[in-house]
Design a protein around this motif. Sequence first.
Motif, short mmCIF file in Angstrom:
data_model
loop_
_atom_site.label_atom_id
_atom_site.label_comp_id
_atom_site.label_asym_id
_atom_site.label_seq_id
_atom_site.Cartn_x
_atom_site.Cartn_y
_atom_site.Cartn_z
N ALA A 118 0.84 -1.20 0.00
CA ALA A 118 0.00 0.00 0.00
C ALA A 118 0.87 1.25 0.00
CB ALA A 118 -0.94 -0.01 1.21
N PHE A 119 1.93 1.24 0.81
CA PHE A 119 2.86 2.36 0.85
C PHE A 119 3.47 2.60 -0.53
CE2 PHE A 119 7.32 3.63 0.98
CZ PHE A 119 7.25 4.85 1.65
N VAL A 137 0.96 4.05 -3.12
CA VAL A 137 0.71 5.50 -2.99
C VAL A 137 1.96 6.29 -3.35
CG1 VAL A 137 0.09 7.36 -1.40
CG2 VAL A 137 -1.15 5.19 -1.32
N ARG A 138 3.10 5.85 -2.85
CA ARG A 138 4.35 6.57 -3.14
C ARG A 138 4.62 6.64 -4.63
NH1 ARG A 138 9.79 3.58 -1.77
NH2 ARG A 138 9.05 2.53 -3.66
N LYS A 175 -1.56 12.49 -0.06
CA LYS A 175 -1.02 11.15 -0.20
C LYS A 175 -1.04 10.41 1.14
CE LYS A 175 2.20 10.26 -3.07
NZ LYS A 175 3.31 10.11 -4.01
N LEU A 204 -2.96 6.86 1.87
CA LEU A 204 -2.30 5.70 2.48
C LEU A 204 -3.00 5.30 3.77
CD1 LEU A 204 -0.14 3.56 2.57
CD2 LEU A 204 1.43 5.26 3.56
N LEU A 231 -4.62 1.58 4.49
CA LEU A 231 -4.18 0.77 5.63
C LEU A 231 -5.33 0.50 6.59
CD1 LEU A 231 -0.73 2.48 6.19
CD2 LEU A 231 -1.14 0.19 5.26
N THR A 247 -3.54 3.38 11.78
CA THR A 247 -2.71 4.35 11.07
C THR A 247 -3.01 5.75 11.58
OG1 THR A 247 -2.81 2.94 9.10
CG2 THR A 247 -2.00 5.18 8.79
N GLN A 264 6.06 6.49 8.29
CA GLN A 264 6.30 6.21 6.87
C GLN A 264 5.95 7.46 6.08
OE1 GLN A 264 7.52 3.09 6.50
NE2 GLN A 264 6.93 2.47 8.58
N PRO A 280 4.95 8.63 2.33
CA PRO A 280 4.62 8.26 0.96
C PRO A 280 4.67 9.41 -0.05
CG PRO A 280 2.59 8.63 2.13
CD PRO A 280 3.72 8.88 3.12
N PHE A 340 9.49 2.03 2.83
CA PHE A 340 8.71 1.45 3.92
C PHE A 340 9.66 0.68 4.82
CE2 PHE A 340 6.21 -1.83 5.98
CZ PHE A 340 5.14 -1.10 6.46
#
Length: 197
Positions: free
Chosen positions: A48-49, A52-53, A85, A89, A93, A100, A132, A134, A145
């Motif tokens: 997922a990270f 999005v990143r 962003k 994320l 999550l 999160t 984290q 992103p 990550f």
Amino acid sequence: MELIQETPDLSAYLAADEVIDHEHPLVRETAARLAQEAEDSYAYARLAFEFVRDTVPHSQDSGDLRVTWRASDVLERRTGICYAKAHALAALLRAEDIPTALCYQRLLHDDGGGHVVHGLVAVRFNGAWHRQDPRGNKPGVDARFSLAGERLAFTPDTAAGEADHPLLHAAPHPAVLHALRTATDRPHLWRILPTAL
């Protein structure tokens, strides 16, 4: 730095709201697609990270003039600044029951004039929070990550007045949301970014 939960209730970091709208069909569909590729929650969080990143360009880097702030809009339009962003994320999550938080740094503004607030997330695994970022990589920025030591986009320079904010927010900070909702386009947003929390 010790990260501090804004609320002791961990369920607050799983909640859906107008911004982190993880009950939206597009967020659910995206989360389900990513989850099919993951063998466990750690792998899902990394996927997922990276999604999005790497697939949602930072609008300042790409030159996109649109301003997004709701997670589903970020995923649909595939653009956003750091806050947007982070919202996307967080939604992905939380959609898979990973607590999160939203968190922030105070950094020098890209234009060299003063400071701005930068947004990122923290995920909770094994009883601890792990930040984290992103925002998206570019020359000089290599965020990854990691649950074993931070690999963030930026390390604050305290001598330059930069700082990490230790508070873990369950919802976006009001100053951040005000800027995102008020801005008519990204250049306007760049002029009204919050300078402090």
